[in-house]
Scaffold this motif. Structure first.
Motif, mmCIF file in Angstrom:
data_model
loop_
_atom_site.group_PDB
_atom_site.id
_atom_site.type_symbol
_atom_site.label_atom_id
_atom_site.label_comp_id
_atom_site.label_asym_id
_atom_site.label_seq_id
_atom_site.Cartn_x
_atom_site.Cartn_y
_atom_site.Cartn_z
ATOM 1 N N LYS A 169 -4.129 6.015 18.723
ATOM 2 C CA LYS A 169 -4.831 5.563 17.514
ATOM 3 C C LYS A 169 -3.858 5.354 16.352
ATOM 4 C CE LYS A 169 -8.631 6.727 14.428
ATOM 5 N NZ LYS A 169 -9.651 7.695 14.073
ATOM 6 N N ILE A 170 -2.940 6.288 16.153
ATOM 7 C CA ILE A 170 -1.991 6.159 15.046
ATOM 8 C C ILE A 170 -1.006 5.024 15.312
ATOM 9 C CG2 ILE A 170 -0.168 7.805 15.697
ATOM 10 C CD1 ILE A 170 -1.652 7.982 12.299
ATOM 11 N N ASP A 171 -0.623 4.826 16.573
ATOM 12 C CA ASP A 171 0.246 3.700 16.932
ATOM 13 C C ASP A 171 -0.452 2.377 16.625
ATOM 14 O OD1 ASP A 171 2.679 2.587 18.248
ATOM 15 O OD2 ASP A 171 1.159 1.828 19.647
ATOM 16 N N GLU A 172 -1.724 2.275 16.945
ATOM 17 C CA GLU A 172 -2.483 1.059 16.636
ATOM 18 C C GLU A 172 -2.593 0.851 15.130
ATOM 19 O OE1 GLU A 172 -6.151 1.689 18.726
ATOM 20 O OE2 GLU A 172 -5.309 0.986 20.637
ATOM 21 N N LEU A 173 -2.751 1.929 14.399
ATOM 22 C CA LEU A 173 -2.833 1.841 12.947
ATOM 23 C C LEU A 173 -1.542 1.262 12.365
ATOM 24 C CD1 LEU A 173 -4.847 2.781 10.679
ATOM 25 C CD2 LEU A 173 -3.403 4.792 10.497
ATOM 26 N N PHE A 174 -0.394 1.757 12.841
ATOM 27 C CA PHE A 174 0.889 1.245 12.367
ATOM 28 C C PHE A 174 1.088 -0.215 12.787
ATOM 29 C CE2 PHE A 174 2.622 5.831 12.678
ATOM 30 C CZ PHE A 174 2.060 6.152 11.453
ATOM 31 N N SER A 175 0.731 -0.542 14.008
ATOM 32 C CA SER A 175 0.858 -1.919 14.493
ATOM 33 C C SER A 175 -0.007 -2.873 13.673
ATOM 34 C CB SER A 175 0.476 -2.006 15.972
ATOM 35 O OG SER A 175 1.387 -1.284 16.764
ATOM 36 N N ASP A 176 -1.224 -2.450 13.364
ATOM 37 C CA ASP A 176 -2.112 -3.272 12.536
ATOM 38 C C ASP A 176 -1.531 -3.484 11.142
ATOM 39 O OD1 ASP A 176 -3.865 -3.391 14.667
ATOM 40 O OD2 ASP A 176 -5.301 -1.949 13.820
ATOM 41 N N ALA A 177 -0.939 -2.447 10.578
ATOM 42 C CA ALA A 177 -0.337 -2.555 9.246
ATOM 43 C C ALA A 177 0.795 -3.574 9.248
ATOM 44 C CB ALA A 177 0.167 -1.194 8.777
ATOM 45 N N VAL A 178 1.635 -3.527 10.269
ATOM 46 C CA VAL A 178 2.747 -4.468 10.363
ATOM 47 C C VAL A 178 2.227 -5.887 10.579
ATOM 48 C CG1 VAL A 178 4.778 -5.110 11.717
ATOM 49 C CG2 VAL A 178 4.393 -2.719 11.097
ATOM 50 N N ALA A 179 1.186 -6.042 11.358
ATOM 51 C CA ALA A 179 0.593 -7.370 11.566
ATOM 52 C C ALA A 179 0.050 -7.926 10.248
ATOM 53 C CB ALA A 179 -0.514 -7.296 12.615
ATOM 54 N N ARG A 180 -0.551 -7.062 9.435
ATOM 55 C CA ARG A 180 -1.044 -7.515 8.124
ATOM 56 C C ARG A 180 0.118 -7.960 7.238
ATOM 57 N NH1 ARG A 180 -4.120 -2.735 8.190
ATOM 58 N NH2 ARG A 180 -2.900 -1.988 6.432
ATOM 59 N N LEU A 181 1.234 -7.246 7.324
ATOM 60 C CA LEU A 181 2.409 -7.637 6.541
ATOM 61 C C LEU A 181 2.931 -9.005 6.962
ATOM 62 C CD1 LEU A 181 4.510 -4.366 6.194
ATOM 63 C CD2 LEU A 181 3.152 -5.529 4.445
ATOM 64 N N ALA A 182 2.830 -9.311 8.241
ATOM 65 C CA ALA A 182 3.269 -10.622 8.716
ATOM 66 C C ALA A 182 2.469 -11.733 8.036
ATOM 67 C CB ALA A 182 3.137 -10.716 10.226
ATOM 68 N N GLU A 183 1.195 -11.479 7.785
ATOM 69 C CA GLU A 183 0.328 -12.456 7.107
ATOM 70 C C GLU A 183 0.477 -12.399 5.587
ATOM 71 O OE1 GLU A 183 -2.057 -14.833 8.087
ATOM 72 O OE2 GLU A 183 -1.027 -14.637 10.017
ATOM 73 N N TYR A 184 0.620 -11.180 5.058
ATOM 74 C CA TYR A 184 0.645 -10.964 3.610
ATOM 75 C C TYR A 184 1.820 -10.051 3.245
ATOM 76 C CZ TYR A 184 -4.118 -12.539 4.378
ATOM 77 O OH TYR A 184 -5.221 -13.252 4.784
ATOM 78 N N PRO A 185 3.034 -10.589 3.181
ATOM 79 C CA PRO A 185 4.219 -9.758 2.971
ATOM 80 C C PRO A 185 4.204 -8.952 1.665
ATOM 81 C CG PRO A 185 4.839 -12.017 3.479
ATOM 82 C CD PRO A 185 3.361 -11.985 3.365
ATOM 83 N N MET A 186 3.493 -9.412 0.673
ATOM 84 C CA MET A 186 3.470 -8.711 -0.608
ATOM 85 C C MET A 186 2.294 -7.738 -0.705
ATOM 86 S SD MET A 186 6.205 -9.990 -1.583
ATOM 87 C CE MET A 186 6.502 -9.594 -3.267
ATOM 88 N N LEU A 187 1.675 -7.424 0.418
ATOM 89 C CA LEU A 187 0.504 -6.549 0.462
ATOM 90 C C LEU A 187 0.785 -5.169 -0.129
ATOM 91 C CD1 LEU A 187 -2.420 -6.186 1.471
ATOM 92 C CD2 LEU A 187 -1.471 -5.427 3.642
ATOM 93 N N GLY A 188 1.918 -4.595 0.193
ATOM 94 C CA GLY A 188 2.262 -3.272 -0.325
ATOM 95 C C GLY A 188 2.652 -3.336 -1.793
ATOM 96 N N HIS A 189 2.784 -2.163 -2.399
ATOM 97 C CA HIS A 189 3.184 -2.117 -3.803
ATOM 98 C C HIS A 189 4.699 -2.015 -3.928
ATOM 99 C CE1 HIS A 189 2.678 2.107 -2.592
ATOM 100 N NE2 HIS A 189 3.636 2.353 -3.440
ATOM 101 N N GLN A 190 5.203 -2.257 -5.131
ATOM 102 C CA GLN A 190 6.635 -2.163 -5.379
ATOM 103 C C GLN A 190 7.119 -0.776 -5.007
ATOM 104 O OE1 GLN A 190 7.722 -3.382 -9.268
ATOM 105 N NE2 GLN A 190 9.847 -2.785 -9.046
ATOM 106 N N GLY A 191 8.252 -0.716 -4.308
ATOM 107 C CA GLY A 191 8.777 0.546 -3.823
ATOM 108 C C GLY A 191 9.498 1.359 -4.881
ATOM 109 N N LYS A 192 9.776 2.596 -4.552
ATOM 110 C CA LYS A 192 10.508 3.493 -5.447
ATOM 111 C C LYS A 192 11.990 3.132 -5.519
ATOM 112 C CE LYS A 192 7.372 7.345 -4.762
ATOM 113 N NZ LYS A 192 7.208 8.737 -4.336
ATOM 114 N N ILE A 193 12.475 2.416 -4.524
ATOM 115 C CA ILE A 193 13.853 1.933 -4.511
ATOM 116 C C ILE A 193 13.804 0.428 -4.762
ATOM 117 C CG2 ILE A 193 15.921 1.591 -3.095
ATOM 118 C CD1 ILE A 193 15.257 4.214 -1.683
ATOM 119 N N ALA A 194 14.627 -0.036 -5.704
ATOM 120 C CA ALA A 194 14.636 -1.450 -6.078
ATOM 121 C C ALA A 194 14.759 -2.346 -4.852
ATOM 122 C CB ALA A 194 15.780 -1.717 -7.045
#
Length: 74
Positions: free
Chosen positions: A10-35
């Motif tokens: 289940k957790i592996d699928e969750l991570f895989s789904d997150a990465v697939a969403r990034l492939a479609e929407y690369p700016m989905l996440g928020h600005q990181g703590k490291i520039a």
């Protein structure tokens, strides 16, 4: 998770789904703590650190939220 293979899947699928969403929407996440980085929280206990470079998404780390991030070096 070694004691619970279903939870591991289940957790592996969750991570895989997150990465697939990034492939479609690369700016989905928020600005990181490291520039130059971005962060996505695919699960309340995990932080996915990545950067977008032109047409490429680089997954830099998958970190448990209990860990110090960014790391402190002395």
């Amino acid at each position: 998770m070694a004691d619970n293979p279903q939870a591991a899947v289940k957790i592996d699928e969750l991570f895989s789904d997150a990465v697939a969403r990034l492939a479609e929407y690369p700016m989905l996440g928020h600005q990181g703590k490291i520039a130059g980085t971005r962060e996505l929280i695919p699960h309340e206990s995990y932080r996915l650190i990545y950067e977008v470079n032109q047409q490429t998404i680089w997954i830099l780390a998958l970190i448990h939220t209990a860990r110090q991030y960014p790391p402190v070096y002395r």
